[in-house]
Design an enzyme around this catalytic site. Structure first.
Site, PDB file in Angstrom:
ATOM      1  NE  ARG A  22      11.277 -25.341   6.656  1.00 44.93           N
ATOM      2  CZ  ARG A  22      11.696 -25.655   5.325  1.00 44.93           C
ATOM      3  NH1 ARG A  22      11.536 -24.581   4.311  1.00 44.93           N
ATOM      4  NH2 ARG A  22      12.531 -26.572   5.382  1.00 44.93           N
ATOM      5  CB  CYS A 160      20.129 -27.272   8.439  1.00 46.95           C
ATOM      6  SG  CYS A 160      18.445 -26.944   7.956  1.00 46.95           S
ATOM      7  NE  ARG A 180      17.161 -26.108  12.395  1.00 49.42           N
ATOM      8  CZ  ARG A 180      15.975 -26.232  11.380  1.00 49.42           C
ATOM      9  NH1 ARG A 180      15.372 -27.344  11.849  1.00 49.42           N
ATOM     10  NH2 ARG A 180      15.886 -25.483  10.484  1.00 49.42           N
ATOM     11  CB  ALA A 182      19.962 -34.060   7.708  1.00 45.63           C
ATOM     12  CG  ASP A 183      16.378 -32.813   1.850  1.00 46.20           C
ATOM     13  OD1 ASP A 183      16.540 -33.962   1.264  1.00 46.20           O
ATOM     14  OD2 ASP A 183      15.795 -31.893   1.341  1.00 46.20           O
ATOM     15  CB  ILE A 222      13.874 -39.552   2.726  1.00 40.25           C
ATOM     16  CG1 ILE A 222      15.274 -39.890   2.997  1.00 40.25           C
ATOM     17  CG2 ILE A 222      13.577 -39.537   1.126  1.00 40.25           C
ATOM     18  CD1 ILE A 222      15.613 -41.664   2.663  1.00 40.25           C
ATOM     19  CE1 TYR A 223      10.211 -31.851   3.684  1.00 39.54           C
ATOM     20  CE2 TYR A 223      12.583 -32.121   3.047  1.00 39.54           C
ATOM     21  CZ  TYR A 223      11.467 -31.497   3.705  1.00 39.54           C
ATOM     22  OH  TYR A 223      11.824 -30.274   4.600  1.00 39.54           O
ATOM     23  CB  SER A 282      10.910 -29.156   0.434  1.00 38.08           C
ATOM     24  OG  SER A 282      10.161 -30.475  -0.025  1.00 38.08           O
TER      25      SER A 282
END
Length: 283
Positions: A22, A160, A180, A182-183, A222-223, A282
């Site tokens: 996404r 989320c 479901r 988590a950032d 974590i992005y 994001s």
């Protein structure tokens, strides 16, 4: 606060890289995390290793309670958290169900307060729960959920933090919340506040003592563009003592939450924090 930082450290040390279709970014990911917030003891889970904008998190919760489906309504409450997903999400902008600027579609509280029934009609899940709990009833299914796969195509984002299950035991109200995805640097910071506050509010308006909120996170990540700030800045800081949340005792009903309650009815005392960190978001 420690359990949050422990999760962040676990992701940094043990996480696996996953491509997120996404967003087009990689995420450092772990599966399953369980956090507990003791509302009875007033242990407000507010992050102190950076400045956290707790008011916006509570404003968003109020929007979910009211069943809002428009980013403008959330802005009026005090948060811009839905602006990007409502107006910058490429897939949503071309979705025929989008009604125009700021429309979020059938998401979160708009689902839970108007949950579609098979064969037509809808159910107000939150109203049912409040009515049961006020009568001292726990049917072992007091679940406020936003998760409706049959309606995903009608909203800008799948939920989320998607389900809140309330349980009444010996006069004490508990909450099990399920998430479901988590950032962790950004979203989870707010989600912890929301689980705690939701239990505190529901206990207050149904006439029960608040117990603990149990928060289950399935995919914690974590992005890639957040990792350096988390690893080299936030995790290097020493946390301060947890603050406390004060809620206006005049809030006594679901109708109050739906009508006159504002951020002025919430106060955080004793909040010490490190400087803010600008984590990338994001869409």
């Amino acid at each position: 606060m420690k359990q949050y930082l422990d999760l962040c450290q676990r992701i940094v040390e043990q996480g696996k890289w996953v491509e997120n279709e996404r967003t087009g970014k990689r995420c450092l990911t772990v599966i399953n995390a369980d956090l507990t917030y003791d509302v009875a003891k007033g242990e407000f889970p507010l992050v102190t290793t950076r400045k956290s904008f707790w008011k916006a998190a509570i404003a968003e919760l109020l929007g979910y309670i009211r069943g809002y489906d428009n980013a403008a309504d959330f802005r009026q409450l005090g948060t811009k958290s839905w602006d990007a997903n409502a107006n910058e999400n490429a897939a949503w902008l071309t979705n025929p169900h989008r009604k125009g600027e700021d429309d979020m579609g059938l998401v979160y509280g708009a689902v839970g307060r108007n949950f579609p029934k098979v064969g037509g009609g809808s159910v107000d899940l939150l109203r049912q729960i409040v009515d049961d709990l006020k009568r001292g009833v726990d049917n072992r299914g007091e679940i406020y959920t936003f998760y409706h796969p049959g309606a995903f195509h009608m909203g800008c984002l799948r939920p989320c933090l998607h389900s809140h299950h309330f349980s009444l035991l010996d006069g004490t109200l508990y909450l099990n919340s399920t998430q479901r995805s988590a950032d962790v640097p950004l979203g989870l910071n707010w989600n912890m506040i929301q689980c705690y506050t939701f239990l505190a509010l529901m206990a207050q308006i149904t006439g029960h003592q608040a117990g603990q909120a149990f928060h289950k996170i399935v995919n914690a990540h974590i992005y890639e563009d957040q990792l350096e700030l988390m690893r080299d800045v936030q995790l290097k800081r020493t946390p301060f003592k947890a603050p406390t949340l004060k809620i206006n005792p005049d809030i006594k009903s679901l109708e109050d939450l739906e009508t006159w309650v504002t951020l002025a009815d919430f106060e955080v005392e004793g909040y010490e924090y490190h400087p803010s960190i600008q984590y990338p978001f994001s869409v």
